[in-house]
Write an enzyme that holds these catalytic residues in place. Structure first.
Site, short mmCIF file in Angstrom:
data_model
loop_
_atom_site.label_atom_id
_atom_site.label_comp_id
_atom_site.label_asym_id
_atom_site.label_seq_id
_atom_site.Cartn_x
_atom_site.Cartn_y
_atom_site.Cartn_z
N ASP A 85 19.71 102.78 53.69
CA ASP A 85 19.67 102.90 52.23
C ASP A 85 18.25 103.09 51.70
O ASP A 85 17.93 102.70 50.58
CB ASP A 85 20.34 101.69 51.57
CG ASP A 85 19.70 100.39 52.02
OD1 ASP A 85 18.78 100.44 52.87
OD2 ASP A 85 20.10 99.33 51.52
N HIS A 105 2.56 124.38 64.52
CA HIS A 105 2.97 123.36 63.54
C HIS A 105 3.04 121.98 64.20
O HIS A 105 3.99 121.23 64.02
CB HIS A 105 4.30 123.73 62.88
CG HIS A 105 4.14 124.88 61.92
ND1 HIS A 105 5.19 125.64 61.47
CD2 HIS A 105 3.04 125.39 61.32
CE1 HIS A 105 4.74 126.57 60.64
NE2 HIS A 105 3.44 126.44 60.53
N ASP A 149 -5.19 121.00 59.85
CA ASP A 149 -4.60 121.83 58.78
C ASP A 149 -3.98 120.84 57.80
O ASP A 149 -2.93 120.24 58.10
CB ASP A 149 -3.55 122.76 59.40
CG ASP A 149 -2.94 123.72 58.38
OD1 ASP A 149 -3.05 123.46 57.16
OD2 ASP A 149 -2.31 124.71 58.80
N ASP A 156 -4.10 124.19 51.01
CA ASP A 156 -3.70 124.45 52.39
C ASP A 156 -4.94 124.91 53.15
O ASP A 156 -5.26 126.09 53.18
CB ASP A 156 -2.60 125.53 52.39
CG ASP A 156 -2.09 125.85 53.78
OD1 ASP A 156 -2.45 125.13 54.73
OD2 ASP A 156 -1.32 126.82 53.91
N HIS A 208 0.34 134.44 64.35
CA HIS A 208 1.00 134.25 63.05
C HIS A 208 0.42 135.23 62.04
O HIS A 208 -0.50 135.98 62.35
CB HIS A 208 0.83 132.80 62.57
CG HIS A 208 -0.59 132.32 62.58
ND1 HIS A 208 -1.51 132.73 61.64
CD2 HIS A 208 -1.24 131.47 63.41
CE1 HIS A 208 -2.67 132.14 61.89
NE2 HIS A 208 -2.54 131.38 62.97
N HIS A 228 -0.56 133.72 53.19
CA HIS A 228 0.67 133.64 52.39
C HIS A 228 0.29 133.22 50.98
O HIS A 228 -0.79 132.67 50.75
CB HIS A 228 1.64 132.64 53.02
CG HIS A 228 1.03 131.29 53.31
ND1 HIS A 228 0.89 130.32 52.34
CD2 HIS A 228 0.48 130.77 54.43
CE1 HIS A 228 0.31 129.26 52.88
NE2 HIS A 228 0.02 129.50 54.14
N HIS A 250 3.99 127.35 51.09
CA HIS A 250 4.32 128.77 51.33
C HIS A 250 5.01 129.20 50.03
O HIS A 250 6.22 129.06 49.89
CB HIS A 250 5.24 128.92 52.54
CG HIS A 250 4.56 128.52 53.82
ND1 HIS A 250 5.24 128.20 54.97
CD2 HIS A 250 3.24 128.39 54.13
CE1 HIS A 250 4.36 127.89 55.92
NE2 HIS A 250 3.15 127.99 55.43
N GLU A 252 -6.04 132.91 56.83
CA GLU A 252 -6.06 131.94 57.91
C GLU A 252 -5.91 132.57 59.30
O GLU A 252 -4.91 132.34 59.99
CB GLU A 252 -4.97 130.90 57.69
CG GLU A 252 -3.58 131.46 57.36
CD GLU A 252 -2.54 130.35 57.20
OE1 GLU A 252 -2.42 129.52 58.10
OE2 GLU A 252 -1.87 130.32 56.15
N TYR A 294 -5.37 131.45 69.74
CA TYR A 294 -4.76 130.34 70.48
C TYR A 294 -4.55 130.78 71.93
O TYR A 294 -3.90 131.80 72.17
CB TYR A 294 -3.42 129.96 69.85
CG TYR A 294 -3.50 129.79 68.34
CD1 TYR A 294 -3.80 128.56 67.76
CD2 TYR A 294 -3.31 130.90 67.51
CE1 TYR A 294 -3.90 128.43 66.39
CE2 TYR A 294 -3.42 130.77 66.13
CZ TYR A 294 -3.72 129.55 65.57
OH TYR A 294 -3.83 129.43 64.21
N ARG A 351 -8.22 127.79 64.17
CA ARG A 351 -7.76 128.44 62.92
C ARG A 351 -8.72 128.02 61.83
O ARG A 351 -9.21 126.87 61.83
CB ARG A 351 -6.32 128.04 62.59
CG ARG A 351 -5.81 128.65 61.29
CD ARG A 351 -4.28 128.58 61.12
NE ARG A 351 -3.75 127.24 60.98
CZ ARG A 351 -3.10 126.57 61.92
NH1 ARG A 351 -2.92 127.12 63.12
NH2 ARG A 351 -2.63 125.35 61.71
N GLU A 406 -8.87 128.30 57.57
CA GLU A 406 -8.00 128.68 56.45
C GLU A 406 -8.60 128.26 55.12
O GLU A 406 -8.91 127.08 54.91
CB GLU A 406 -6.63 128.00 56.64
CG GLU A 406 -5.67 128.24 55.49
CD GLU A 406 -4.28 127.67 55.76
OE1 GLU A 406 -4.17 126.67 56.50
OE2 GLU A 406 -3.32 128.23 55.21
N1 GLY Z 1 -0.15 124.61 56.61
C1 GLY Z 1 0.78 125.62 56.89
C2 GLY Z 1 0.19 126.95 56.87
O1 GLY Z 1 -1.01 127.09 57.01
O2 GLY Z 1 0.84 127.93 56.64
MN MN Z 2 -1.33 128.38 55.32
MN MN Z 3 -2.36 125.57 56.70
#
Ligand code: GLY
Ligand code: MN
Ligand code: MN
Length: 441
Positions: free
Chosen positions: A41, A244, A261, A272, A351, A355, A362, A387, A391, A409, A411
Site C-alpha cells: 500500500d 541506461h 548522466d 539532462d 545511440h 533529443h 525525452h 550527446e 563505447y 559520453r 551531454e
Molecule cells: N538521460 C537519458 C538521455 O541522455 O537520453
Molecule cells: Mn539525453
Molecule cells: Mn542523459
C-alpha cells in the site's frame, strides 16, 4: 530556496492556444496520471502526466481537464474532493473551489461530477479531442461516455462524429519554449551543473556508485530541484558501456573513468547532463585521446546549432568527426568516406546524437519531416541535447585491449536562439583541464 517558477497565467494562455486550434463546436479532454503502487500500500513518487501539467500546472493524481469550444470557450477542471480524513492520512488536496481560483479555470468540480458533466457537454459536439492511446483507462471511460450520448439519439441528441488525437497539437506547442520555460530550464541546468561539480569533488577509488548518486541528489535538492528528472546513471569503468545503467551498485576503481548522466527536475522541467571523468582525477593518455575526440565532436555539433539547422546534419557532422578520430587512433582502418558510408563508427557510437528536452527528458515534438530522417529545421525556442559518445565493450576483440571497457559520453542542453544557440549547460566542467583542476583542488 526560492526560484522563479511558472506564472499561473501561462498555463491559462496555453489552454487558450489549444482552444484556438480546436474546431468549432468541439470538446477536449486531458487526464492526469494516477498513483502507481510500489509495494503493497505504498506508492512511487507521484509524477504528473506532462501534457496535463503543461495545460494546468495542477499536480494531483486522477484529475481531468475539459476544454469546451462552443459559442464561447471555457476550461473546466475535475479534481479529487476535499476529504479531511483522507488528507490527514495522505496529504492536502487543493479541492475544486481553490483549484478554480488559484489555477484560473473557468469552472472546477469534484471528480464525482465528471461523468454527468462530460456526457452533457459531449452531446451535439462535432468533434472530441483526446490523447488517444495515451492512457487506456481514460480511453475506455471516454468510449463509455460516447456510448451513453449515442443512447440519447431518440431525444435528437447526436454524438461527436470525429475523434481526434490531440497529442500532435499539444506536442507542437510544447516543442517551442516560452521565455518563462527557458528561464526555468536555465536554472535547472545551473543546479544540475553544481551537482556534477560536487560528484567530481566527491569521487575517488573505493567509493560506491550509489554514494555518488546520493551526492547528486543532495545537491539537486539543496538548490531547489527536489527530485532527479530521471534515474541517475552513475557508471564506473565498463558499466559506462551500458547506456541506461542505473544499478549504481559497484565500487569505483582508481584508474578507470566514471560516466554520470544525471539532471534535476525543477517546476517539472528536466536537465539532462552527462560528464565522464577519471575516478582518480587524472586522465591517462588513452582516456585523454578518446575523451578529447568525443568533446571535439560535441563542441563542433553545438557550435553548428542555429535556426534552419537539422539534427540529421549534425549527426552527419558528428559521425565524420568521430570516424576521422577513430582512424587517427588506429581503432578504425580504411578510407574516411568508405567508413562513413559503411557506418563503421556506429558500432561504437550506438545511440542518437540528441533529443528534444523540456518537461519530459525525452521531450515531445516531431523529429521528422519526411520518412524517418531527422530533417526538421531548428527554430528559436527549441531545446535539445547534444550527446555524442563512444563505447567499447569489454569483450570486443576488434579493438586493442587498451580501449576495451571504456564508455564516454558528454551531454549538454542547448537552446536554439534567433542568432544561433545558447548552451544552457555552462557550469558542469567539461574540458580535460577544467575537470583535472576541480578534482585536484
Ligand atoms: N538521460 C537519458 C538521455 O541522455 O537520453
Ligand atoms: Mn539525453
Ligand atoms: Mn542523459
Amino acid at each position: 530556496m526560492k526560484h522563479t517558477l511558472m506564472p499561473v497565467g501561462e498555463f491559462a494562455a496555453r489552454r487558450a492556444k489549444v482552444l484556438a486550434q480546436m474546431q468549432d463546436n468541439s470538446i477536449a479532454f486531458f487526464s492526469a496520471n494516477s498513483e502507481v503502487t510500489r509495494s503493497n500500500d505504498t506508492e512511487y513518487l507521484f509524477c504528473q502526466d506532462k501534457g496535463f501539467y503543461y495545460l494546468t500546472g495542477f499536480n494531483e493524481p486522477d484529475a481531468v481537464l475539459m476544454l469546451v469550444k462552443s459559442d464561447s470557450c471555457h476550461s473546466v477542471l475535475f479534481c479529487l474532493a476535499k476529504d479531511p480524513l483522507a488528507e490527514v492520512w495522505h496529504g492536502r488536496r487543493v479541492g475544486a473551489e481553490n483549484a478554480q481560483k488559484d489555477y484560473q479555470f473557468d469552472q472546477a468540480f469534484e471528480l464525482a461530477q465528471l461523468e454527468d458533466i462530460a456526457i452533457e457537454h459531449l452531446a451535439n459536439k462535432c468533434a472530441v479531442y483526446y490523447c488517444r492511446g495515451h492512457q487506456k483507462a481514460f480511453d475506455t471511460q471516454l468510449m463509455h461516455w460516447l456510448a451513453q450520448v449515442k443512447g440519447q439519439s431518440r431525444q435528437g441528441i447526436k454524438a461527436p462524429q470525429s475523434l481526434i488525437d490531440v497529442q500532435p497539437l499539444l506536442n507542437e506547442l510544447r516543442l517551442i519554449k516560452s521565455s518563462a520555460e527557458i528561464d526555468i530550464m536555465r536554472q535547472v541546468n545551473q543546479i544540475s551543473g553544481k551537482a556534477h561539480q560536487r560528484a567530481m569533488k566527491k569521487t575517488h577509488g573505493g567509493v560506491f556508485e550509489y554514494q555518488i548518486e546520493a551526492e547528486l541528489l543532495h545537491e539537486f535538492a539543496r538548490h531547489g530541484a527536489r527530485h532527479a528528472a530521471y534515474n541517475s546513471i552513475v557508471a564506473g569503468g565498463e558499466n559506462a558501456t551500458i547506456l541506461h545503467y542505473t544499478d549504481n551498485c559497484d565500487p569505483l576503481a582508481d584508474g578507470e573513468l566514471l560516466l554520470i548522466d544525471a539532471g534535476g527536475e525543477l517546476a517539472g522541467y528536466a536537465a539532462d547532463i552527462t560528464r565522464t571523468f577519471p575516478i582518480n582525477g587524472r586522465f591517462t593518455e588513452q582516456q585523454k585521446a578518446l575523451y578529447q575526440l568525443v568533446l571535439d565532436a560535441q563542441e563542433q555539433c553545438i557550435n553548428a546549432i542555429k535556426p534552419g539547422q537539422t539534427l540529421a546534419k549534425l549527426n552527419e557532422l558528428c559521425i565524420e568527426i568521430l570516424t576521422q578520430g577513430l582512424i587517427d587512433l588506429g581503432i578504425l582502418n580504411g578510407q574516411l568516406t568508405e567508413l562513413i558510408a559503411d557506418g563503421a563508427c556506429k558500432k561504437y557510437f550506438i545511440h542518437g546524437l540528441g533529443h528534444w528536452l523540456g518537461l519530459d527528458v525525452h521531450d515531445v515534438g516531431d523529429y521528422q519531416v519526411e520518412n524517418r530522417k531527422q530533417l526538421r529545421a531548428f527554430e528559436p525556442g527549441m531545446v535539445l541535447t547534444i550527446e555524442p559518445g563512444l563505447y567499447f565493450a569489454k569483450d570486443d576483440l576488434d579493438v586493442e585491449e587498451q580501449w576495451r571497457g571504456i564508455g564516454i559520453r558528454i551531454e549538454d542542453n542547448v537552446l536554439v536562439t534567433d542568432q544561433g544557440h545558447e548552451n544552457l549547460t555552462t557550469n558542469a566542467p567539461k574540458s580535460i583541464q577544467e575537470i583535472e583542476q576541480l578534482m585536484n583542488k
